[in-house]
Design an enzyme around this catalytic site. Sequence first.
Site, PDB file in Angstrom:
ATOM      1  N   ARG A  67      31.218 -21.768  27.048  1.00  0.00           N
ATOM      2  CA  ARG A  67      31.832 -22.151  25.789  1.00  0.00           C
ATOM      3  C   ARG A  67      31.958 -23.666  25.770  1.00  0.00           C
ATOM      4  NH1 ARG A  67      35.177 -24.795  28.036  1.00  0.00           N
ATOM      5  NH2 ARG A  67      36.144 -25.120  26.033  1.00  0.00           N
ATOM      6  N   GLY A  68      32.415 -24.182  24.614  1.00  0.00           N
ATOM      7  CA  GLY A  68      32.415 -25.628  24.437  1.00  0.00           C
ATOM      8  C   GLY A  68      31.122 -25.996  23.717  1.00  0.00           C
ATOM      9  N   ALA A  69      31.245 -26.836  22.690  1.00  0.00           N
ATOM     10  CA  ALA A  69      30.107 -27.068  21.788  1.00  0.00           C
ATOM     11  C   ALA A  69      28.826 -27.535  22.502  1.00  0.00           C
ATOM     12  CB  ALA A  69      30.529 -28.060  20.701  1.00  0.00           C
ATOM     13  N   ARG A 110      28.111 -17.844  17.319  1.00  0.00           N
ATOM     14  CA  ARG A 110      29.341 -18.615  17.060  1.00  0.00           C
ATOM     15  C   ARG A 110      29.006 -19.636  15.963  1.00  0.00           C
ATOM     16  NH1 ARG A 110      33.152 -20.563  21.693  1.00  0.00           N
ATOM     17  NH2 ARG A 110      34.670 -20.125  20.066  1.00  0.00           N
ATOM     18  N   GLN A 217      42.287 -21.888  27.160  1.00  0.00           N
ATOM     19  CA  GLN A 217      41.288 -22.784  27.762  1.00  0.00           C
ATOM     20  C   GLN A 217      41.943 -23.997  28.427  1.00  0.00           C
ATOM     21  OE1 GLN A 217      41.023 -21.393  24.753  1.00  0.00           O
ATOM     22  NE2 GLN A 217      38.915 -21.072  24.111  1.00  0.00           N
ATOM     23  N   ASP A 258      33.906 -29.661  17.672  1.00  0.00           N
ATOM     24  CA  ASP A 258      32.849 -28.663  17.493  1.00  0.00           C
ATOM     25  C   ASP A 258      31.895 -29.032  16.374  1.00  0.00           C
ATOM     26  OD1 ASP A 258      35.137 -27.088  18.917  1.00  0.00           O
ATOM     27  OD2 ASP A 258      33.247 -26.027  19.247  1.00  0.00           O
ATOM     28  N   ASN A 268      37.834 -28.652  15.506  1.00  0.00           N
ATOM     29  CA  ASN A 268      38.022 -28.470  16.951  1.00  0.00           C
ATOM     30  C   ASN A 268      38.968 -27.284  17.123  1.00  0.00           C
ATOM     31  OD1 ASN A 268      37.517 -29.358  19.712  1.00  0.00           O
ATOM     32  ND2 ASN A 268      39.670 -29.941  19.771  1.00  0.00           N
ATOM     33  N   LYS A 269      39.252 -26.946  18.354  1.00  0.00           N
ATOM     34  CA  LYS A 269      40.063 -25.770  18.670  1.00  0.00           C
ATOM     35  C   LYS A 269      41.329 -25.695  17.823  1.00  0.00           C
ATOM     36  CE  LYS A 269      39.339 -23.085  20.929  1.00  0.00           C
ATOM     37  NZ  LYS A 269      38.700 -21.865  20.388  1.00  0.00           N
TER      38      LYS A 269
END
Length: 374
Positions: A67-69, A110, A217, A258, A268-269
Amino acid sequence: MSQPSDIQPPTIDRGPLAGLPPTLEWVGGRDGVLRLLDQTLLPSRIETRDTATAEQVWEAVRVLRVRGAPAIGVAAAYGLCLGLRPHRGLARDAFVTTLREIGQYLCSCRPTAVNLAWAINRMTSVAEHYPGGPASALWDALLTEAHAMAAEDAAACRRIGEHGAALVPDGGGVLTHCNAGALATVAYGTALSLLYVAHARGRRFRAYADETRPLLQGARLTAFELSQAGIDVTVLCDVAAASLMQAGRIQLVVVGADRIAANGDTANKIGTYALALAARQHDIPFYVAAPLSTFDCSAPSGQAIPIEQRPEDEVRTCGGAAVAPAGVRCFNPAFDVTPAALITGIVTERGLVQPVTRERIGDFFASGSQTPCL
Ligand code: MRU
């Protein structure tokens, strides 16, 4: 067994986390696999998982094993190679049609992080511009491109850290949200790269990691990787961030992204927007750190950014235990959008974008050779 003419993966400088298995790596030559550090198991278990099909990569991205862009962009590029590998005997046109189908499938897992579509578009462009030869030779070019993307991501993240390290306050506190570290990229990370480079340069600071409900996370991953690198880190519940700022213990907020729209609005998150509001109230600089691959000039503003909605059960439970009545409705967007006006600056591998305005972003890209536009 690899032959002399086989395609070898790049050697990546993994900085302070060289002692851990890589976030993702291609292992082997043409017949290789994509090996992922399974982030759903961290920090309790450090285990890798090999993926050998596009479907396995799709699943790994969907459930956040990777995960993570930036990391999911590179994983998708490798996923495309894996998905196409059995089709190398096809005629060229049929091969490219299959590439488009698998690319669309991988993009569907995603929707918010633009790096995924960016990576698939870059691979598609290699196919469209490939001069000639059989599909098997084109497939070689695609694997070579995926390796280049992995190496470039690590180098870009390192440069982000070098450009932004001076923002890290000596003797101060730095707050971050979610995980924008080595675990979210091929190496170094984006927001955490600033901390790694500052730490290596001898700056002393205390890092604070929001736990980042619902999937934690920050607590599971950011605290894990910063501790592994010997950086002083404290975890807090997301709701404690504003009071930490009010107490004067935070001098910098830095987060990842992201997708960054053409006007600087940044997805973002979930929870990032609330942090930016609190930082503005307390006059604390709020920076975003992201590679050029995270900009999406086709999105005029944050309103055009699709926000992924995740399963309600992620909120109803925590660590497998129920934390809300069974069947209660839950709101679970994975990301939110922070308006550009709340962002002090964006640290990229080509330097700082500040102030964050449509004009400044336009000039920034007009003046460079790389374009982030899809
Ligand atoms: O849902 P996740 O864990 O993929 O969300 C990750 C983030 O929001 C990160 O901050 C972002 O992708 C940047 S990673 C360098």
